[in-house]
Design a protein around this motif. Structure first.
Motif, PDB file in Angstrom:
ATOM      1  N   ASP A 243      31.100  28.895 -42.271  1.00 57.38           N
ATOM      2  CA  ASP A 243      29.950  28.114 -41.811  1.00 57.38           C
ATOM      3  C   ASP A 243      29.990  26.729 -42.453  1.00 57.38           C
ATOM      4  N   PHE A 244      30.720  25.813 -41.816  1.00 59.77           N
ATOM      5  CA  PHE A 244      30.837  24.448 -42.323  1.00 59.77           C
ATOM      6  C   PHE A 244      30.107  23.502 -41.380  1.00 59.77           C
ATOM      7  N   SER A 245      29.551  22.429 -41.943  1.00 57.01           N
ATOM      8  CA  SER A 245      28.848  21.431 -41.135  1.00 57.01           C
ATOM      9  C   SER A 245      29.842  20.578 -40.356  1.00 57.01           C
ATOM     10  N   ALA A 246      29.311  19.828 -39.367  1.00 54.19           N
ATOM     11  CA  ALA A 246      30.171  18.938 -38.582  1.00 54.19           C
ATOM     12  C   ALA A 246      30.840  17.903 -39.482  1.00 54.19           C
ATOM     13  N   GLN A 247      30.099  17.400 -40.467  1.00 55.73           N
ATOM     14  CA  GLN A 247      30.666  16.414 -41.378  1.00 55.73           C
ATOM     15  C   GLN A 247      31.799  17.014 -42.204  1.00 55.73           C
ATOM     16  N   GLN A 248      31.636  18.245 -42.650  1.00 53.84           N
ATOM     17  CA  GLN A 248      32.698  18.908 -43.407  1.00 53.84           C
ATOM     18  C   GLN A 248      33.927  19.130 -42.540  1.00 53.84           C
ATOM     19  N   LEU A 249      33.732  19.497 -41.286  1.00 52.18           N
ATOM     20  CA  LEU A 249      34.866  19.757 -40.394  1.00 52.18           C
ATOM     21  C   LEU A 249      35.623  18.472 -40.072  1.00 52.18           C
ATOM     22  N   PHE A 250      34.910  17.373 -39.805  1.00 52.65           N
ATOM     23  CA  PHE A 250      35.597  16.110 -39.533  1.00 52.65           C
ATOM     24  C   PHE A 250      36.375  15.636 -40.762  1.00 52.65           C
ATOM     25  N   PHE A 251      35.824  15.856 -41.952  1.00 55.67           N
ATOM     26  CA  PHE A 251      36.555  15.486 -43.168  1.00 55.67           C
ATOM     27  C   PHE A 251      37.795  16.344 -43.328  1.00 55.67           C
ATOM     28  N   LEU A 252      37.700  17.610 -42.939  1.00 58.80           N
ATOM     29  CA  LEU A 252      38.830  18.519 -43.049  1.00 58.80           C
ATOM     30  C   LEU A 252      39.986  18.084 -42.150  1.00 58.80           C
ATOM     31  N   VAL A 253      39.673  17.592 -40.944  1.00 54.50           N
ATOM     32  CA  VAL A 253      40.746  17.140 -40.048  1.00 54.50           C
ATOM     33  C   VAL A 253      41.243  15.742 -40.430  1.00 54.50           C
ATOM     34  N   ALA A 254      40.415  14.978 -41.164  1.00 56.73           N
ATOM     35  CA  ALA A 254      40.820  13.626 -41.560  1.00 56.73           C
ATOM     36  C   ALA A 254      41.706  13.628 -42.803  1.00 56.73           C
ATOM     37  N   LEU A 255      41.494  14.603 -43.688  1.00 54.83           N
ATOM     38  CA  LEU A 255      42.180  14.606 -44.977  1.00 54.83           C
ATOM     39  C   LEU A 255      43.707  14.633 -44.868  1.00 54.83           C
ATOM     40  N   PRO A 256      44.297  15.479 -44.006  1.00 57.94           N
ATOM     41  CA  PRO A 256      45.764  15.428 -43.872  1.00 57.94           C
ATOM     42  C   PRO A 256      46.268  14.064 -43.435  1.00 57.94           C
ATOM     43  N   ASN A 257      45.489  13.354 -42.614  1.00 60.38           N
ATOM     44  CA  ASN A 257      45.914  12.028 -42.154  1.00 60.38           C
ATOM     45  C   ASN A 257      45.961  11.026 -43.307  1.00 60.38           C
ATOM     46  N   LEU A 258      45.005  11.138 -44.236  1.00 59.32           N
ATOM     47  CA  LEU A 258      45.013  10.256 -45.406  1.00 59.32           C
ATOM     48  C   LEU A 258      46.237  10.509 -46.265  1.00 59.32           C
TER      49      LEU A 258
END
Length: 480
Positions: free
Chosen positions: A70-85
């Motif tokens: 149960d993760f928030s939308a903000q947590q999920l977007f950060f999760l997909v952004a982190l590998p890109n960083l």
């Protein structure tokens, strides 16, 4: 008398090529093209796998709820952004690794390193007690796959003559970019979710995300073995990091990085965010398992697929028309179609999760949203191919044809690729900007910001490389 040491130093080294002259027509026709084609093929395979691992979180994050997380939308977007960083930060050292270790040798190492994010992914998603910080750590290691692009492109740049670099680099990059689409297409199928426009039904046993991790771990082993057996190192690819870092003092490196943030940064950022964008704006979970509205897994792969397919076209057009003109046209297209995407968003009702009726109403606008978004992806792909054609042409125009220009161009490819990939981190973050309370408002504001950036890129491309009066750089009249 020849000593033991002297015999050892003159002994042929397996998989090392000492004589490489791709610019000589006879050498290329008799030997070079076959060797280059073989290395290109296996490079594409390894890079394709790297991109798949890099973006494995883009679609799996949208499926985590089905696994009990149960993760928030903000947590999920950060999760997909982190590998890109992480992937963007690794691109520079990965570029320098090619002359240091050899292109084949580094492909072996970088492919084997993909076992870390894939095995970690497989273990973490199967345990409902895995904390969010652990997911972030494992997602960060997926950035190893993003670094592969820089070393692969720098390596292939040395194998091909100048007139064939655009097409070769375009194919190499497209093969890698296609990994994004393939992971988004096949992961739902591998894990038991519905996919491929509904042709594949959801498994009665539920979603098993760990399966995807184990499959790609096996492919990482296959890529490692293939690179060991079939690829080559070039002895001519030798330069000290200090020589390579000289490109950071070259203004054109940073102009190209600015442009590449707009093209590749958009491609990878939109690819990472597209599944979540569809889920949050067009879908309601009830009734399970496919919910109401647009099921995100049916369409998530299309954007990356279109962008990958058009990348070789961008390289091919740049070889014939000049990279600067093609890049400018790509940015014009991105401006127009991004505004069109924004127009469709303005027609939506926010927060479809609150009501199946809202989701049904938003669904009527999805066709327009998808078409315009795919046209944005097509423009980013063309721009990716043309920008990478421009880089070798710029250094050849400044330094002449030869080893120095090729080395500087390969180093610049790494720098530009590293900076450009930062867009892949910034775009998903912009969609859930922490300073905006409403995620839907953040999404609309993000597309406005992206449009402004594309306008700036178009102006820079025109002023520096297209406008005939920009002769101070001695590049405006060249086929760049």
């Amino acid at each position: 008398m020849t000593t033991t040491v002297e015999r050892a130093t003159t002994r042929p080294r397996p998989h090392w090529i000492d004589d490489w002259r791709p610019e000589e027509p006879d050498f290329w026709a008799q030997t070079g093209h076959r060797v280059a084609r073989r290395n290109l093929g296996w490079s594409i395979f390894a890079e394709h796998l790297g991109f798949s691992v890099w973006l494995i979180w883009s679609v799996s994050s949208a499926l985590l709820a089905a696994m009990g997380f149960d993760f928030s939308a903000q947590q999920l977007f950060f999760l997909v952004a982190l590998p890109n960083l992480v992937g963007s930060l690794l691109r520079l050292p990965y570029t320098f690794a090619v002359p240091r270790f050899g292109g084949r040798n580094w492909t072996i190492i970088s492919a084997a390193m993909l076992l870390i994010p894939t095995v970690g992914f497989a273990i973490a998603v199967q345990n409902p007690g895995t904390p969010y910080w652990a997911f972030c750590l494992i997602a960060a290691t997926a950035g190893f796959g993003g670094g592969n692009f820089a070393s692969s492109m720098a390596n292939i740049n040395f194998f091909y003559p100048a007139e064939k670099k655009g097409a070769a680099l375009g194919l190499n990059a497209a093969g890698g970019n296609l990994g994004v689409s393939i992971i988004q297409l096949l992961l739902p199928v591998f894990v038991g979710s519905a996919g491929i426009f509904g042709l594949v039904k959801a498994s009665e046993g539920g979603v098993h995300l760990g399966t995807a991790g184990w499959i790609y771990a096996g492919l990482a082993v296959a890529a490692t073995i293939a690179a060991y057996l079939f690829m080559d190192n070039l002895s001519v690819v030798r330069s000290a990091p200090r020589e390579q870092l000289a490109v950071v003092k070259e203004p054109h490196t940073w102009v190209m990085a600015l442009l590449y943030i707009g093209t590749f940064g958009s491609f990878i950022g939109y690819s990472a965010a597209m599944p979540l964008l569809i889920k949050l704006n067009f879908w309601v979970a009830d009734p399970a398992p496919l919910g109401t509205g647009i099921y995100f897994a049916y369409f998530a792969f299309l954007g990356a697929g279109v962008g990958s397919a058009t990348r070789p076209l961008g390289g091919w057009l740049a070889d014939r028309l000049g990279g600067a003109k093609v890049t400018l046209a790509a940015f014009v297209g991105m401006i127009v179609f991004t505004l069109a995407v924004l127009w469709t968003l303005l027609q939506l009702t926010p927060n479809p999760q609150a009501s199946t009726a809202i989701a049904a109403d938003n669904k009527s606008w999805f066709g327009w949203f998808l078409v315009f978004f795919l046209l944005v992806f097509a423009a980013t792909g063309i721009g990716n191919g043309s920008v990478y054609k421009m880089i070798p042409a710029i250094f050849r125009a400044r330094l002449g044809a030869g080893r120095a220009a090729t080395q500087q161009a390969s180093a610049a490819l790494g720098v530009v690729g590293a900076v450009g990939a930062l867009g892949g981190f910034l775009i998903p973050i912009a969609f859930t900007a922490p300073w905006v309370d409403n995620a839907f408002s953040a999404t609309k504001q993000a597309f406005v910001i992206f449009t402004v950036y594309y306008v700036l890129c178009a102006i820079a491309c025109f002023a520096v490389y297209v406008r005939r009066r920009a002769t101070a750089t001695s590049l405006a009249g060249a086929t760049i």
